[in-house]
Design a protein around this motif. Structure first.
Motif, PDB file in Angstrom:
ATOM      1  N   ILE A  69     -30.163 -15.948  -1.330  1.00 34.76           N
ATOM      2  CA  ILE A  69     -29.138 -15.150  -0.529  1.00 34.76           C
ATOM      3  C   ILE A  69     -30.823 -14.536  -0.123  1.00 34.76           C
ATOM      4  CG2 ILE A  69     -28.760 -12.807  -0.911  1.00 34.76           C
ATOM      5  CD1 ILE A  69     -26.927 -13.941  -3.080  1.00 34.76           C
TER       6      ILE A  69
ATOM      7  N   ILE B 231     -32.320 -11.346   1.442  1.00 32.02           N
ATOM      8  CA  ILE B 231     -32.251  -9.777   1.899  1.00 32.02           C
ATOM      9  C   ILE B 231     -33.127  -9.499   3.205  1.00 32.02           C
ATOM     10  CG2 ILE B 231     -31.763  -7.609   1.580  1.00 32.02           C
ATOM     11  CD1 ILE B 231     -29.727  -9.289   0.461  1.00 32.02           C
TER      12      ILE B 231
ATOM     13  N   VAL C 205     -29.107  -5.368  -7.736  1.00 28.81           N
ATOM     14  CA  VAL C 205     -28.363  -6.757  -7.929  1.00 28.81           C
ATOM     15  C   VAL C 205     -28.858  -6.719  -8.666  1.00 28.81           C
ATOM     16  CG1 VAL C 205     -30.996  -8.740  -7.605  1.00 28.81           C
ATOM     17  CG2 VAL C 205     -30.789  -6.856  -5.663  1.00 28.81           C
TER      18      VAL C 205
ATOM     19  N   ALA D 108     -25.730  -9.912  -5.185  1.00 25.71           N
ATOM     20  CA  ALA D 108     -25.860  -8.672  -4.517  1.00 25.71           C
ATOM     21  C   ALA D 108     -24.438  -7.976  -3.543  1.00 25.71           C
ATOM     22  CB  ALA D 108     -26.418  -9.251  -3.480  1.00 25.71           C
TER      23      ALA D 108
ATOM     24  N   LEU E 131     -32.024 -15.076  -5.079  1.00 30.04           N
ATOM     25  CA  LEU E 131     -32.247 -13.949  -4.130  1.00 30.04           C
ATOM     26  C   LEU E 131     -33.177 -13.645  -3.823  1.00 30.04           C
ATOM     27  CD1 LEU E 131     -30.290 -10.649  -3.733  1.00 30.04           C
ATOM     28  CD2 LEU E 131     -32.533 -11.051  -3.700  1.00 30.04           C
TER      29      LEU E 131
ATOM     30  N   VAL F  16     -35.294  -4.321  -2.270  1.00 30.88           N
ATOM     31  CA  VAL F  16     -34.858  -5.204  -3.713  1.00 30.88           C
ATOM     32  C   VAL F  16     -35.815  -4.778  -4.198  1.00 30.88           C
ATOM     33  CG1 VAL F  16     -34.870  -7.736  -4.026  1.00 30.88           C
ATOM     34  CG2 VAL F  16     -33.898  -7.390  -2.080  1.00 30.88           C
TER      35      VAL F  16
ATOM     36  N   VAL G 273     -34.575 -13.474  -8.803  1.00 31.03           N
ATOM     37  CA  VAL G 273     -34.988 -12.652  -7.786  1.00 31.03           C
ATOM     38  C   VAL G 273     -36.383 -12.642  -7.770  1.00 31.03           C
ATOM     39  CG1 VAL G 273     -34.560 -10.382  -6.906  1.00 31.03           C
ATOM     40  CG2 VAL G 273     -32.893 -11.348  -8.673  1.00 31.03           C
TER      41      VAL G 273
END
Length: 399
Positions: free
Chosen positions: A4, A6, A125, A135, A148, A158, A290
């Protein structure tokens, strides 16, 4: 892996392209209703163009090659010349000026259909105990992935989830835009910078497609509360509607030829205002599956001209650490360990450039009365050895 991303800015789009090319399933989620085609002209230096080539991004016909940079006083005295064509011969890749939106559209055209989703504003998140990452978005939808990546700019949602901090204004702002009006630069492949009193600065260069990018810099007294809108609306330093061009002409109207010529050519509606910001560069950019990329991790003020290049280095290192490491979470931490010291060096140079005296620069980076490319070269090669195996970047002499 399912990844993912963002943010659909330069870092997000190039990340999606690089990881898709590496065989990953990638989806990009962007809060805006469409691809942000606007934005300013940017310099993609020799490290950045080499990375784009190495990643396979088609840049044919994009932007304008820059062969030299001239620094002038506001009265028209040349202080320094940087021979970027010599750096191109050394590194095997040229420096290029282009519009940020043009690069994003070019990369978007090389992504699989349906990769980018718009009107998706991140709200949370989560790291489930079962692994991976979730997410959540304001429309109530949730997406699950293995990793992510926060590539959502200096006001990153984020980053706010991870650290709860916000960017800090540097005290400077850019009043910038692009015009098709003819402006005489003396050389189509030159970038010109003029310094003057009171933190004043003017930059102008071609960006391809018949456009000339220009930017004026001035002091900015706004606080973090005035960064919520990209052009700083609501703060007097951004100029009231209809007064920006008059403000620029009053501030820079007595500067040397190309500055006055630009002020005579541009229109009020072409002027955008962007306060400069910085982040405290964390020792780790993420947690678990992340991490952050680009301005979300390390906002770099425009004066140093390295924001896009550092984002591209992030993408290049991340792509390779994911390919080499068996554990994707450990790959993210390895990527962070490689990039943190490099971006801190760049941030240090950016802080220096806020207070630069160009006359002293000319003395510091000139040998035997001849212009030197030392300062720019130092920035370009600052990422050397960041994978720990010698000079391992796509540019022969550095990153």
């Amino acid at each position: 892996m399912r990844i993912i991303v963002i943010g659909a800015g330069v870092s997000g789009m190039v990340t999606a392209f690089a990881l898709t090319s590496a065989g990953h399933e990638v989806e990009v989620f962007e809060s805006a209703p469409r691809l942000r085609a606007g934005g300013n002209g940017v310099m993609v230096w020799h490290n950045g163009t080499a990375i784009l080539r190495d990643l396979g991004v088609d840049t044919d016909g994009l932007g304008q090659r820059i062969d030299r940079m001239d620094i002038w006083s506001h009265r028209g005295r040349r202080l320094m010349r940087c021979d970027t064509a010599a750096l191109a011969a050394e590194f095997g890749s040229c420096g290029t000026a282009l519009m940020r939106g043009a690069l994003m559209h070019r990369v978007a055209g090389q992504l699989p259909s349906g990769t980018v989703h718009f009107d998706k504003r991140l709200t949370r998140v989560d790291h489930p105990r079962t692994g991976g990452v979730l997410a959540g978005f304001t429309d109530g939808t949730t997406v699950r992935g293995d990793l992510l990546l926060g590539a959502d700019g200096y006001r990153s949602a984020v980053r706010a989830q991870l650290f709860g901090d916000s960017p800090t204004p540097t005290g400077l702002s850019s009043w910038h835009g692009a015009t098709r009006a003819p402006i005489d630069l003396g050389d189509e492949h030159a970038a010109l910078t003029y310094y003057g009193p009171g933190a004043g600065l003017f930059v102008v260069h071609r960006v391809g497609d018949g456009l000339t990018h220009w930017a004026f810099e001035m002091r900015w007294r706004g606080g973090p509360q005035h960064l919520g809108v990209a052009d700083g609306r609501g703060h007097p330093d951004a100029g009231a509607p209809g007064t920006r061009l008059a403000t620029l002409r009053a501030r820079f109207g007595d500067w040397a030829g190309p500055v006055r010529e630009t002020l005579a050519a541009i229109e009020e509606e072409e002027i955008a205002v962007a306060p400069h910001t910085v982040h405290r560069i964390q020792s780790r950019w993420g947690s678990g599956p992340v991490t952050l990329i680009g301005d979300a991790a390390h906002a770099v003020p425009a004066r140093i001209g390295m924001g896009v290049n550092q984002a591209l280095e992030d993408v290049w290192v991340l792509t390779r650490t994911l390919a080499r490491a068996g554990d994707p979470v450990e790959a993210l931490r390895a990527y962070e360990r490689a990039r943190v010291p490099v971006t801190r060096k760049v941030a240090s140079r950016a802080r220096m450039m806020r207070f630069v005296n160009p006359a002293l620069l000319a003395l510091r980076f000139t040998r035997d009365g001849l212009p030197s490319t030392s300062m720019l070269r130092a920035s370009i090669v600052s990422g050397s050895n960041y994978l720990g195996g010698g000079r391992s970047g796509p540019v022969r002499a550095g990153s």
